[in-house]
Scaffold this motif. Structure first.
Motif, PDB file in Angstrom:
ATOM      1  N   LEU A  34       0.865  -1.318  -0.146  1.00  0.00           N
ATOM      2  CA  LEU A  34       0.612  -0.103  -0.494  1.00  0.00           C
ATOM      3  C   LEU A  34       1.094   1.195   0.161  1.00  0.00           C
ATOM      4  O   LEU A  34       0.601   1.995  -0.007  1.00  0.00           O
ATOM      5  CB  LEU A  34      -0.801  -0.317   1.222  1.00  0.00           C
ATOM      6  CG  LEU A  34      -1.856  -0.795   1.218  1.00  0.00           C
ATOM      7  CD1 LEU A  34      -2.572  -0.850   2.491  1.00  0.00           C
ATOM      8  CD2 LEU A  34      -3.374  -0.742  -0.205  1.00  0.00           C
ATOM      9  N   THR A 241      -2.715  -4.299  -3.517  1.00  0.00           N
ATOM     10  CA  THR A 241      -2.249  -3.326  -4.330  1.00  0.00           C
ATOM     11  C   THR A 241      -2.876  -2.012  -3.375  1.00  0.00           C
ATOM     12  O   THR A 241      -4.434  -2.552  -3.889  1.00  0.00           O
ATOM     13  CB  THR A 241      -1.892  -3.394  -5.484  1.00  0.00           C
ATOM     14  OG1 THR A 241      -2.557  -3.968  -5.961  1.00  0.00           O
ATOM     15  CG2 THR A 241      -0.800  -4.474  -5.340  1.00  0.00           C
ATOM     16  N   ARG A 242      -2.635  -0.419  -3.614  1.00  0.00           N
ATOM     17  CA  ARG A 242      -3.772   0.193  -3.872  1.00  0.00           C
ATOM     18  C   ARG A 242      -4.390  -0.398  -5.664  1.00  0.00           C
ATOM     19  O   ARG A 242      -5.852   0.069  -5.684  1.00  0.00           O
ATOM     20  CB  ARG A 242      -3.001   1.348  -4.037  1.00  0.00           C
ATOM     21  CG  ARG A 242      -2.924   1.820  -3.463  1.00  0.00           C
ATOM     22  CD  ARG A 242      -1.900   3.365  -2.820  1.00  0.00           C
ATOM     23  NE  ARG A 242      -0.530   3.151  -3.366  1.00  0.00           N
ATOM     24  CZ  ARG A 242       0.166   3.688  -3.467  1.00  0.00           C
ATOM     25  NH1 ARG A 242       0.551   5.348  -2.743  1.00  0.00           N
ATOM     26  NH2 ARG A 242       1.791   3.450  -4.250  1.00  0.00           N
TER      27      ARG A 242
END
Length: 339
Positions: A34, A241-242
């Motif tokens: 992140l 993940t973002r």
């Protein structure tokens, strides 16, 4: 990421949290995913080796008397498996009430167990594999984050496998056992096209070597277990993940609420299993936890639970779900067309 894992592991061990290394590596992986623009992935061989080590750890602890005892509990275990499947189907149907989620996608996003297998075949089953992947691993993430806390606060096991001893008396023997079981198991797994082969075949080899008595009563060295636990935790954490979370951002509140509901309801089935059978509460809870097979088995081994019982119940559910997915997909697709 490695430094954060070490620091968090030391802190979690100090406060007595079960599976401290697994929990710490999970948080380190999420933090990396992140906060860093660089997308990291574990080498496939490293992850397969970690799965194999978990399999060998469980194989060395498998108890034949425990397996025989499970035959006497077949009816309540079967009832719990059916209840878990019903809970998963109900949660998937609830997710599909959103206009942007089909019934097939909703069910396979929240079906409890076999995350890697379901994700691998989601597209050919007619589901949106993007949604299925993120929600399935979100379920695994929530299970992994709550499991050590529930074990510590509710069941309070006396201790985990504990600190690393200065020198294992049988360290050369244990290393030879671990290397042999992992190597033979991974070679055999190359010929078996199943998502759990990297766990089950090293496990089977470990059972064979352990029961034969050729190496006495070997076990996986503690520091090797720790490395395997860390790799499993990091692998799950790095998936968030973002970009992956943003791709289904509108679904996240609904999916997270349903995941929590599934975890609570399956915990209730674990309490029922503990009430109907002689198994202890922590073992029943871990046996019915909805997902994260490798992490669940790691926690079972670390907390001194009946790993044979946990393994058998979890694998029964996993095999039932993977066997039913093609027929279930066809049935759901027909229901969607009628609707």
């Amino acid at each position: 990421m490695t430094g954060l894992t070490v620091v968090l592991s030391a802190g979690f061990t100090w406060v007595g949290l079960p599976s401290a290394v697994l929990f710490a590596s999970l948080l380190a992986g999420i933090t990396q995913a992140l906060t860093s623009p660089t997308v990291l992935e574990l080498p496939a061989l490293a992850y397969r080796a970690a799965q194999a080590v978990i399999g060998v750890t469980i194989g060395a602890a498998v108890s034949l008397p425990a397996l025989r005892r499970m035959g006497e509990d077949a009816v309540p275990i079967g009832a719990v498996l059916l209840a878990t499947l019903a809970i998963s189907l109900a949660a998937g149907w609830a997710l599909s009430l959103r206009r942007d989620v089909s019934l097939v996608t909703g069910v396979f996003s929240l079906i409890a167990g076999g995350a890697s297998g379901v994700v691998a075949i989601a597209r050919e089953l007619g589901a949106d594999d993007r949604v299925v992947t993120v929600v399935q691993y979100l379920r695994v993430l929530v299970v992994l984050m709550t499991m050590p806390l529930v074990a510590a606060l509710v069941f309070r096991p006396p201790s985990g496998r504990g600190g690393l001893p200065p020198m294992d008396a049988g360290l050369p023997r244990d290393l030879a056992f671990t290397i042999a079981a992992v190597a033979i198991g991974l070679v055999l797994a190359r010929f078996v096209p199943a998502p759990t082969a990297t766990l089950l075949l090293p496990l089977a080899v470990a059972v064979g070597l352990s029961v034969s008595g050729w190496l006495g009563r070997p076990q996986v060295p503690t520091f090797v277990e720790w490395v395997a636990f860390a790799l499993i935790g990091v692998q799950v954490g790095l998936r968030f993940t973002r970009a992956s979370l943003a791709s289904i951002a509108r679904l996240l509140p609904t999916a997270l609420g349903l995941i929590v509901a599934v975890i609570v309801l399956t915990a209730a089935t674990g309490a029922l299993l503990a009430w109907l059978t002689p198994v202890d509460g922590l073992t029943a809870y871990l046996a019915t936890t909805p997902g994260g097979l490798f992490a669940v088995l790691s926690t079972a081994a670390d907390t001194g639970s009946d790993v044979t019982y946990v393994l058998a119940v979890q694998l029964c559910r996993l095999l039932v779900i993977l066997a039913l997915t093609p027929a279930l997909a066809r049935w759901l697709a027909r229901g969607s067309r009628r609707a």
